[in-house]
Scaffold this active site. Structure first.
Site, PDB file in Angstrom:
ATOM      1  N   HIS A 191      67.773  77.091  25.947  1.00 24.23           N
ATOM      2  CA  HIS A 191      67.362  77.377  27.326  1.00 24.23           C
ATOM      3  C   HIS A 191      66.985  78.847  27.520  1.00 24.23           C
ATOM      4  O   HIS A 191      67.288  79.434  28.552  1.00 24.23           O
ATOM      5  CB  HIS A 191      68.453  76.944  28.332  1.00 24.23           C
ATOM      6  N   ASP A 202      63.731  79.735  25.968  1.00 17.55           N
ATOM      7  CA  ASP A 202      62.306  79.821  25.590  1.00 17.55           C
ATOM      8  C   ASP A 202      61.426  80.119  26.796  1.00 17.55           C
ATOM      9  O   ASP A 202      60.463  80.862  26.703  1.00 17.55           O
ATOM     10  CB  ASP A 202      61.835  78.582  24.807  1.00 17.55           C
ATOM     11  N   SER A 248      51.967  52.054  21.758  1.00 18.50           N
ATOM     12  CA  SER A 248      53.024  52.661  20.939  1.00 18.50           C
ATOM     13  C   SER A 248      53.838  51.559  20.280  1.00 18.50           C
ATOM     14  O   SER A 248      54.281  50.632  20.965  1.00 18.50           O
ATOM     15  CB  SER A 248      53.944  53.510  21.827  1.00 18.50           C
ATOM     16  N   GLY A 266      64.401  60.387  23.219  1.00 15.47           N
ATOM     17  CA  GLY A 266      65.345  60.754  24.285  1.00 15.47           C
ATOM     18  C   GLY A 266      66.694  61.195  23.756  1.00 15.47           C
ATOM     19  O   GLY A 266      67.687  61.168  24.474  1.00 15.47           O
ATOM     20  N   GLY A 312      67.348  64.243  22.482  1.00 17.22           N
ATOM     21  CA  GLY A 312      67.437  65.706  22.435  1.00 17.22           C
ATOM     22  C   GLY A 312      66.821  66.291  21.178  1.00 17.22           C
ATOM     23  O   GLY A 312      67.046  67.451  20.837  1.00 17.22           O
ATOM     24  N   SER A 366      61.331  64.166  20.753  1.00 19.14           N
ATOM     25  CA  SER A 366      60.298  63.172  20.471  1.00 19.14           C
ATOM     26  C   SER A 366      59.080  63.438  21.346  1.00 19.14           C
ATOM     27  O   SER A 366      57.955  63.098  20.971  1.00 19.14           O
ATOM     28  CB  SER A 366      60.820  61.764  20.730  1.00 19.14           C
ATOM     29  N   GLU A 408      52.748  68.823  28.882  1.00 21.63           N
ATOM     30  CA  GLU A 408      54.081  68.396  29.343  1.00 21.63           C
ATOM     31  C   GLU A 408      54.407  69.020  30.710  1.00 21.63           C
ATOM     32  O   GLU A 408      54.942  68.358  31.596  1.00 21.63           O
ATOM     33  CB  GLU A 408      55.156  68.742  28.297  1.00 21.63           C
ATOM     34  N   ASP A 454      59.650  73.690  21.618  1.00 20.97           N
ATOM     35  CA  ASP A 454      59.567  72.410  20.907  1.00 20.97           C
ATOM     36  C   ASP A 454      58.199  72.206  20.258  1.00 20.97           C
ATOM     37  O   ASP A 454      58.086  71.790  19.113  1.00 20.97           O
ATOM     38  CB  ASP A 454      59.858  71.248  21.869  1.00 20.97           C
TER      39      ASP A 454
HETATM   40  P1  ADP Z   1      63.233  64.008  23.759  1.00 12.83           P
HETATM   41  O1  ADP Z   1      62.014  64.864  23.718  1.00 12.83           O
HETATM   42  O2  ADP Z   1      64.487  64.780  23.580  1.00 12.83           O
HETATM   43  O3  ADP Z   1      63.171  62.850  22.820  1.00 12.83           O
HETATM   44  P2  ADP Z   1      62.249  63.516  26.406  1.00 12.83           P
HETATM   45  O4  ADP Z   1      62.843  62.869  27.606  1.00 12.83           O
HETATM   46  O5  ADP Z   1      61.709  64.898  26.529  1.00 12.83           O
HETATM   47  O6  ADP Z   1      63.330  63.406  25.233  1.00 12.83           O
HETATM   48  O7  ADP Z   1      61.043  62.648  25.866  1.00 12.83           O
HETATM   49  C1  ADP Z   1      61.198  61.262  25.660  1.00 12.83           C
HETATM   50  C2  ADP Z   1      60.038  60.520  26.306  1.00 12.83           C
HETATM   51  O8  ADP Z   1      58.843  60.762  25.508  1.00 12.83           O
HETATM   52  C3  ADP Z   1      60.224  59.020  26.309  1.00 12.83           C
HETATM   53  O9  ADP Z   1      60.934  58.603  27.441  1.00 12.83           O
HETATM   54  C4  ADP Z   1      58.781  58.540  26.333  1.00 12.83           C
HETATM   55  O10 ADP Z   1      58.249  58.619  27.630  1.00 12.83           O
HETATM   56  C5  ADP Z   1      58.063  59.592  25.482  1.00 12.83           C
HETATM   57  N1  ADP Z   1      57.920  59.187  24.073  1.00 12.83           N
HETATM   58  C6  ADP Z   1      58.308  59.906  22.986  1.00 12.83           C
HETATM   59  N2  ADP Z   1      57.991  59.269  21.846  1.00 12.83           N
HETATM   60  C7  ADP Z   1      57.381  58.125  22.206  1.00 12.83           C
HETATM   61  C8  ADP Z   1      56.801  57.022  21.475  1.00 12.83           C
HETATM   62  N3  ADP Z   1      56.788  57.000  20.154  1.00 12.83           N
HETATM   63  N4  ADP Z   1      56.275  56.001  22.196  1.00 12.83           N
HETATM   64  C9  ADP Z   1      56.282  56.025  23.544  1.00 12.83           C
HETATM   65  N5  ADP Z   1      56.788  57.026  24.263  1.00 12.83           N
HETATM   66  C10 ADP Z   1      57.336  58.065  23.629  1.00 12.83           C
HETATM   67 MG    MG Z   2      61.489  66.382  25.157  1.00 10.71          MG
END
Ligand code: ADP
Ligand code: MG
Length: 374
Positions: free
Chosen positions: A31, A33, A64, A115, A117, A120, A153, A165
């Site tokens: 926290h 960046d 996806s 989701g 952390g 993704s 984002e 990230d």
């Molecule tokens: P983190 O980045 O820690 O995984 P976030 O809440 O920032 O958590 O991001 C997760 C969100 O990104 C998911 O709820 C979805 O909306 C999106 N997402 C990430 N990867 C995918 C994927 N492979 N397919 C569909 N949605 C994805």
């Molecule tokens: Mg994220």
């Protein structure tokens, strides 16, 4: 599953370009960046893949493999921030921020836990950004691509995340942690070669899924920005911990305690770099545990599952353990002797069961490469 075959089945054409981008763990620098601070993440070996081809339909068609088989269709003329199926906003935000206005077929497949952390979201954005950078010969540098995917984002998804990230997903290097200066995006690679020391970097996914977009992230960011304003300084990195503490009375308690986290965290990153360069993993471990304590007590973004994971890891020989990422759930890390990993995993699983928490998931990872075409 082969993504190129799957793509052809879905869209009746071959992908023109396919790129991968990794998730990340952040060793220290949480926290800060968005405050022009220093951070020290590394790229995971797990990646998100994006396969893309142009179409002449004037429509973005996107699917996806981590969802059901639905293909979402968005006319290029209707691309607009904060609209459409929520998950598609991450990839379409990248199309938007790169200013691309042609029809595209896109298939996403992620091996990064979603989701948890581990970012993704950045992996998804950076896989799409890397593919589009190549497909349209945009010739963007990695820092430019990091800024463009962050903008996706921030504006298109509506999540006010910092630049860490995306930067590490794009610029990670095998065997190294990335010391990123979030002010100018300059980087230094810091050795994080733990294998010869018989150490593991254990990732503990608590399986508590956070909701960052609605969480307290923006509120905490605003507190830090308020402290900057009250103190009349360009950035919290311009002030020493001592000078900051001396001005405590100028700030309300919430502003002070949140900004205190940031000021001390920036020092922890620089101290960590010194420790890692000296291969002093004991000191480094102590620093990351202090980071957890500050996130728990000052920044207040921990949760019972994360605190139990950290506490049990430390009670079972971990050199250092802390929550990573946005907080309120997601994952923790533990740096520990390889010989202690099984015991730590078992004890955390037992403690989670005793507390009635969902079973945690574990994996280990070493620093891996950033985004690339495949
Ligand atoms: P983190 O980045 O820690 O995984 P976030 O809440 O920032 O958590 O991001 C997760 C969100 O990104 C998911 O709820 C979805 O909306 C999106 N997402 C990430 N990867 C995918 C994927 N492979 N397919 C569909 N949605 C994805
Ligand atoms: Mg994220």
């Amino acid at each position: 599953m082969d993504i190129k075959t799957e793509f052809e089945k879905l869209f009746d054409q071959k992908p023109e370009v396919t790129a991968v981008a990794p998730g990340r763990v952040n060793l220290v620098g949480e926290h800060v960046d968005f405050l022009d601070g220093f951070v020290l993440p590394f790229a995971l070996k797990d990646v998100t893949t994006a396969a893309i081809a142009k179409n002449d339909l004037g429509v973005i068609r996107i699917s996806s493999t981590n969802r059901d088989e639905t293909i979402f269709e968005i006319p290029v003329a209707k691309i607009e921030p904060l609209t459409g199926e929520p998950w598609t906003r991450y990839p379409i935000g990248v199309i938007w921020s790169l200013g691309i206005k042609v029809g595209l077929d896109i298939l996403i497949d992620s091996k990064v836990p979603i989701g948890a952390g581990l970012s993704s979201s950045a992996a998804l954005e950076c896989a799409v950004g890397t593919a589009l950078n190549s497909l349209f010969n945009l010739e963007l540098s990695l820092p430019q691509l990091a800024l463009a995917t962050q903008k996706a984002e921030n504006v298109y998804v509506g999540m006010p995340c910092g630049i860490m990230d995306q930067s590490v997903s794009l610029m990670g290097v095998e065997g190294q942690a990335l010391l990123l200066d979030c002010r100018d995006l300059s980087t230094q690679h810091i050795p994080f070669d733990i294998e010869p020391h018989d150490l593991d970097l254990l990732v503990i996914d608590t399986q508590v899924h956070h909701a960052l977009v609605d969480g307290g992230y923006a509120e905490r960011r605003a507190s830090c920005e308020k402290a900057i304003e009250i103190l009349g300084i360009p950035s919290l990195r311009e002030i020493s911990v001592e000078d900051f503490v001396a001005q405590k009375s100028k700030m309300d308690e919430t502003t002070y305690i949140r900004a205190f986290h940031a000021v001390t965290e920036m020092r922890r990153v620089l101290d960590s770099v010194v420790a890692l360069r000296a291969e002093d993993f004991t000191t480094f471990g102590r620093i990351i545990t202090e980071c957890h304590q500050s996130l728990r007590d000052n920044y207040t973004i921990s949760c019972p599952e994360l605190d139990v994971a950290v506490e049990i890891a430390l009670a079972n020989g971990s050199l250092g353990s802390r929550l990573i990422g946005g907080g309120y759930g997601g994952s923790a890390i533990s740096l520990n002797k390889k010989s202690d990993t099984e015991k730590i995993k078992n004890e955390i699983s037992k403690a989670f069961a005793a507390h009635g928490f969902k079973a945690p998931r574990f994996f280990t990872s070493l620093p891996s490469s950033g985004a690339r075409l495949i």
